[in-house]
Design an enzyme around this catalytic site. Structure first.
Site, PDB file in Angstrom:
ATOM      1  CD  GLU A 274      -2.889   1.185   0.219  1.00  0.00           C
ATOM      2  OE1 GLU A 274      -3.766   0.325   0.224  1.00  0.00           O
ATOM      3  OE2 GLU A 274      -2.797   2.059  -0.655  1.00  0.00           O
ATOM      4  CG  ASP A 278      -1.030   4.681  -0.948  1.00  0.00           C
ATOM      5  OD1 ASP A 278      -1.674   4.208  -1.901  1.00  0.00           O
ATOM      6  OD2 ASP A 278      -1.343   4.484   0.242  1.00  0.00           O
ATOM      7  CB  SER A 471      -5.348   1.138  -2.626  1.00  0.00           C
ATOM      8  OG  SER A 471      -5.670   0.962  -1.295  1.00  0.00           O
TER       9      SER A 471
END
Ligand SMILES: *[C@@H]1O[C@H](CO)[C@@H](O)[C@H](O)[C@H]1NC(C)=O
Ligand SMILES: *[C@@H]1O[C@H](CO)[C@@H](O)[C@H](O)[C@H]1NC(C)=O
Length: 553
Positions: A274, A278, A471
């Site tokens: 993640e 990001d 995400s």
């Protein structure tokens, strides 16, 4: 003798007046069951200490909400005139009556609180369990999370003295537990071929018209939230840039900000999918806009895995980032109303300051943040909060369609804000009786907007692979709008700030996604339709149309 009695009566009366007793408790928050995934192990040790936070009601949240909409609604005379830190704090501060009443109560227990927010709406106290139980008619107990074995202390209910009831918003951590879920899943490594099978920054530039460079005179900044020990790797970012952004220096990187002693350990084994996703889809898409990875320590004491501490840290800054990207969330039923509302109002504060807050909508379709069994639809948190922009996912490029996992629906906690009334009413009319009784027709509807979320190429632990999830969509939109902010600032215009009033006043400028659905809870979920829908919101961005709508030539 008589005079003695009289004297003692007077002094007794004096004692009673000076030191109110707090016997009449009023129930403040309660949960009926042990939180999902936890077991109750019995009472916490009486002599163990606990740090509690007390939130005091603000003096004028309605005023702040009006100010937020005044500066965020394109047709308003005050549009773009974002508030200063001090202006926001003036709305959020408790009344002196609230502060005095609570301080008097704490002082009757021999406690001096520490003020832990600039506006004075959060106090912190450290007491032992016996005292905490007595002060709040609570039953602090040990709960163990089954998946991790980690123990935590909570109470299933607590009360406050009646005199405090009008002034205390909540005491925390009490009834709230749970960990945020990252909205990302890994798929088998795809063969890199084209944008039809693998999404890269170049695909996004082509699809949405996102510019490849930033005006040099720009104060535009992006914050990227990191939780649960997910670390962003600079070596993976370098591989990503070397492969996918040969037009910008491969040394381009992000800054690290620590909240709750968060770290950002480097090394292939420390890679967090993640966190890598990001940082790669902000640094690597908004190439040139400074990115700060805000790593929240997992040993935080805020009782909700750092969600409270990160937002309070940003509110306390003089110049917070104008865009915040967060790809973590909860299922709304796991978040008690009081802390959920307090967090939502914190997002309102940051929005009034001019920050665009993006949260992923979740990856379980109508069943919540992740796929699960359910009979009624599970909205996600904080996507149901009306003061942030919730992001859904799309897939494919010709045509772009909705991703089946993209969560969306209707909050049970937050009522529908007026900015989306027309758009959502049109959807409900189209939907007819489908899924009737499985969702709350009056709730805040989400997501608001969408972007690509499937087969997105990243580097993780030195390996190239692809990932799926809302995400992915969230940092992509954070980058898109931070590039727009950079152009607006260069033209002497205000940043976009809280985006939703703009989005719903300009639905026609987005690419409407009209195919697909988001199954869950043994249903086909909602359909994507013409106009707003609870999978992709109003659709995906078209940069040139955004420029025009924001007054750039
Ligand atoms: C609390 O009490 C127990 C039992 O009397 C004792 O073993 C323990 O050391 C005490 N803990 C603290 C933090 O004082
Ligand atoms: C539906 O949403 C409203 C807010 O719009 C809320 O007050 C109500 O309690 C919700 N209903 C249920 C059953 O949760």
């Amino acid at each position: 003798m008589v005079s003695f009695r009289l004297l003692s009566l007077v002094s007794l009366l004096g004692v009673v007046l000076a030191s109110p007793t707090y016997r009449d408790f009023v129930l403040h928050e309660r949960r009926d069951t042990v939180p999902r995934g936890f077991v109750h192990n019995g009472p916490a040790a009486a002599n163990q200490t606990i740090t509690l936070r007390i939130a005091l009601n603000s003096n004028n949240l309605a005023g702040l909400e009006k100010a937020l909409f005044d500066v965020s609604t394109p047709s308003s005379a005050l549009y773009g005139q974002h508030l200063t830190k001090e202006e926001v704090e003036a709305f959020v501060a408790p009344t002196s009556e609230a502060t005095n009443t609570v301080n008097e109560f704490l002082s009757s227990h021999g406690i001096t609180p520490t003020t832990i927010s600039p506006a004075g709406d959060w106090l912190s106290i450290t007491v032992n369990i016996a005292k905490a139980n007595q002060m709040f008619a609570a039953d602090f107990s040990v709960f163990t999370q089954e998946s991790t074995g980690e123990q935590t202390i909570r109470t299933l209910s607590y009360s406050v003295p009646a005199a405090l009831k009008p002034h205390v918003e909540l005491v925390h951590p009490t009834v709230a537990v749970g960990s945020p879920v990252p909205d990302v899943a890994v798929t088998p490594d795809a063969v890199p071929a084209s944008c039809a099978t693998e999404i890269t920054p170049a695909c996004l530039q082509a699809l949405y018209g996102i510019p490849a460079s930033v005006p040099s005179q720009s104060a535009s900044k992006i914050g990227v939230s990191g939780f649960i020990g997910q670390f962003a790797q600079t070596a993976d970012l370098k591989s990503f840039l070397t492969t996918f952004r040969t037009d910008i220096p491969s040394t381009t990187t992000f800054a690290v900000q620590s909240v709750d002693k968060g770290v950002n350990t480097q090394g292939a084994r420390d890679a967090g999918i993640e966190a890598n996703l990001d940082t790669q889809y902000t640094t690597g898409v908004a190439g040139g806009v400074p990115v700060t990875f805000i790593t929240v320590g997992s040993s935080n004491t805020d009782g909700i895995d750092g969600f409270l501490d990160i937002i309070n840290a940003l509110i306390a800054e003089t110049s917070p980032p104008q865009v915040l990207s967060t790809s973590y969330g909860f299922d709304e039923p796991e978040v008690p109303a009081a802390i959920g509302t307090k967090l939502c109002n914190a997002y309102m504060q940051l929005g009034a300051r001019g920050t665009t807050i993006f949260f992923s909508s979740g990856d379980g379709g109508v069943s919540g943040s992740q796929s699960q069994t359910c009979t009624t639809f599970v909205p996600t948190f904080p996507s149901g909060c009306p003061f942030l922009t919730s992001v859904g996912a799309t897939t494919g490029i010709s045509p772009e369609t909705s991703a089946t996992f993209s969560s969306g629906g209707f909050s049970n906690l937050f009522a529908r804000p007026s900015y989306q009334t027309t758009a959502v009413a049109a959807f409900l009319k189209t939907l007819g009786s489908t899924n009737a009784g499985k969702f709350n027709t009056t709730g805040r509807a989400f997501p608001d907007i969408a972007a690509q979320g499937e087969n997105v190429a990243i580097f993780d632990g030195g390996e190239e692979g692809t990932v799926d999830g809302t995400s992915c969509s969230t940092p992509i939109l954070a980058s898109t709008f931070s590039l727009l902010n950079a152009q607006l600032l260069a033209a002497g215009k205000p940043v976009v700030g809280f985006l939703n009033p703009f989005i719903y006043a300009n639905t026609g400028i987005f690419t409407d996604i009209t195919t697909g659905n988001n199954p869950g809870c043994n249903t086909n979920g909602f359909p994507a339709v013409a106009g707003w829908d609870p999978i992709t919101g109003v659709g995906t961005p078209v940069f040139s149309k955004l420029r025009t709508a924001f007054g750039l030539a």
